[in-house]
Design an enzyme around this catalytic site. Sequence first.
Site, PDB file in Angstrom:
ATOM      1  N   ASP A   8      -4.587 -19.531   9.073  1.00 44.58           N
ATOM      2  CA  ASP A   8      -4.245 -17.812   8.745  1.00 44.58           C
ATOM      3  C   ASP A   8      -5.352 -17.390   9.224  1.00 44.58           C
ATOM      4  O   ASP A   8      -6.727 -17.711   9.378  1.00 44.58           O
ATOM      5  CB  ASP A   8      -4.181 -17.764   7.239  1.00 44.58           C
ATOM      6  CG  ASP A   8      -3.937 -16.166   6.886  1.00 44.58           C
ATOM      7  OD1 ASP A   8      -2.889 -15.683   7.481  1.00 44.58           O
ATOM      8  OD2 ASP A   8      -4.596 -15.612   6.247  1.00 44.58           O
ATOM      9  N   ASP A  10      -6.285 -13.472   9.118  1.00 44.38           N
ATOM     10  CA  ASP A  10      -6.625 -12.246   8.158  1.00 44.38           C
ATOM     11  C   ASP A  10      -6.979 -12.777   6.743  1.00 44.38           C
ATOM     12  O   ASP A  10      -6.134 -13.291   6.028  1.00 44.38           O
ATOM     13  CB  ASP A  10      -5.725 -10.961   8.224  1.00 44.38           C
ATOM     14  CG  ASP A  10      -5.892 -10.039   7.018  1.00 44.38           C
ATOM     15  OD1 ASP A  10      -7.134  -9.695   6.685  1.00 44.38           O
ATOM     16  OD2 ASP A  10      -5.094  -9.315   6.708  1.00 44.38           O
ATOM     17  N   VAL A  46       2.145 -10.623   4.436  1.00 45.20           N
ATOM     18  CA  VAL A  46       3.489 -10.354   4.938  1.00 45.20           C
ATOM     19  C   VAL A  46       3.505  -9.519   5.994  1.00 45.20           C
ATOM     20  O   VAL A  46       2.552  -8.791   6.235  1.00 45.20           O
ATOM     21  CB  VAL A  46       4.056  -9.867   3.471  1.00 45.20           C
ATOM     22  CG1 VAL A  46       4.041 -10.569   2.244  1.00 45.20           C
ATOM     23  CG2 VAL A  46       3.561  -8.334   3.153  1.00 45.20           C
TER      24      VAL A  46
HETATM   25  P1  B16 Z   1       0.406  -6.663  11.958  1.00 49.62           P
HETATM   26  P2  B16 Z   1      -2.360 -13.177   8.354  1.00 49.62           P
HETATM   27  C1  B16 Z   1      -1.204 -10.599   8.004  1.00 49.62           C
HETATM   28  O1  B16 Z   1      -2.153 -11.487   8.710  1.00 49.62           O
HETATM   29  C2  B16 Z   1      -1.897  -9.695   7.153  1.00 49.62           C
HETATM   30  O2  B16 Z   1      -2.505 -10.492   5.983  1.00 49.62           O
HETATM   31  C3  B16 Z   1      -0.918  -8.653   6.474  1.00 49.62           C
HETATM   32  O3  B16 Z   1      -1.520  -7.750   5.580  1.00 49.62           O
HETATM   33  C4  B16 Z   1      -0.215  -7.883   7.862  1.00 49.62           C
HETATM   34  O4  B16 Z   1       0.983  -7.167   7.165  1.00 49.62           O
HETATM   35  C5  B16 Z   1       0.385  -8.832   8.777  1.00 49.62           C
HETATM   36  O5  B16 Z   1      -0.705  -9.731   9.187  1.00 49.62           O
HETATM   37  C6  B16 Z   1       0.998  -8.445   9.854  1.00 49.62           C
HETATM   38  O6  B16 Z   1       0.158  -7.663  10.842  1.00 49.62           O
HETATM   39  O7  B16 Z   1       1.012  -5.341  11.409  1.00 49.62           O
HETATM   40  O8  B16 Z   1      -0.947  -6.749  12.734  1.00 49.62           O
HETATM   41  O9  B16 Z   1       1.445  -7.513  12.862  1.00 49.62           O
HETATM   42  O10 B16 Z   1      -3.080 -12.846   6.887  1.00 49.62           O
HETATM   43  O11 B16 Z   1      -1.155 -13.635   8.372  1.00 49.62           O
HETATM   44  O12 B16 Z   1      -3.368 -13.409   9.343  1.00 49.62           O
HETATM   45 MG    MG Z   2      -3.976 -13.911   5.331  1.00 52.50          MG
END
Ligand code: B16
Ligand code: MG
Length: 211
Positions: A8, A10, A46
Amino acid sequence: MKKGFIFDLDGVLCFTDIYHFKAWKVIADRLGLPFDEKVNDRLRGVSRMESLRIILSLGDKTYTDEEQLAMATEKNEIYRTLLNEMKPSDVSNEVRETLEELRNRGYKLSIGSSSKNTPTILEKTDLAKYFDAVSDGNNITHSKPDPEVFLKGAQFLGLEPSECYIVEDAEAGIDAGVAGGFTTIGIGPAAMYSKTHHPISTFKDLLNYAK
Ligand code: B16
Ligand code: MG
């Protein structure tokens, strides 16, 4: 035997949650919704539209699909302006050295992130060079807790789910890993989650799983 790790982004490799929070806060404040860091925790892993649905559920007004799309687009524009500030030093030496060592030990590495902004984040932080594959919000139709992003990551690496570890910080991500038949390693909030197979307290503990 494991041959790969799917990460993952973030909350595991870097921390963009504060940028997500600041950007959603602009939208929520304007709508008069009580959005705080506790609600922000529920957005981990999410998708963007699902995050918006969670925020809008704090109030009782309904919005058309067009209105919701406009809100999500505006949030993303604010978020991307904040992402512009990211730099290689936003990724710790511990993360870089561990990724390098996993590669030296012969493991294949992929990203498995819900974010459509993954390419920008990887470029800004100079992380792309460590990975053999990238599976992200741009190549999936179902977001975590659906396993699609990890199944694609394993496929891009040429590996079976049973041959890969998933490294996650979010419950939705652990659920996705378990649903896909992977072995999960949880860090941060996911280290306290009952469905996580192996909790770790710091990133370099991954090396204990890479003999
Ligand atoms: P985007 P991950 C996720 O990243 C984030 O944790 C989540 O908070 C966010 O809504 C999602 O990506 C979508 O991000 O708006 O940039 O497409 O933890 O899966 O790396
Ligand atoms: Mg994450």
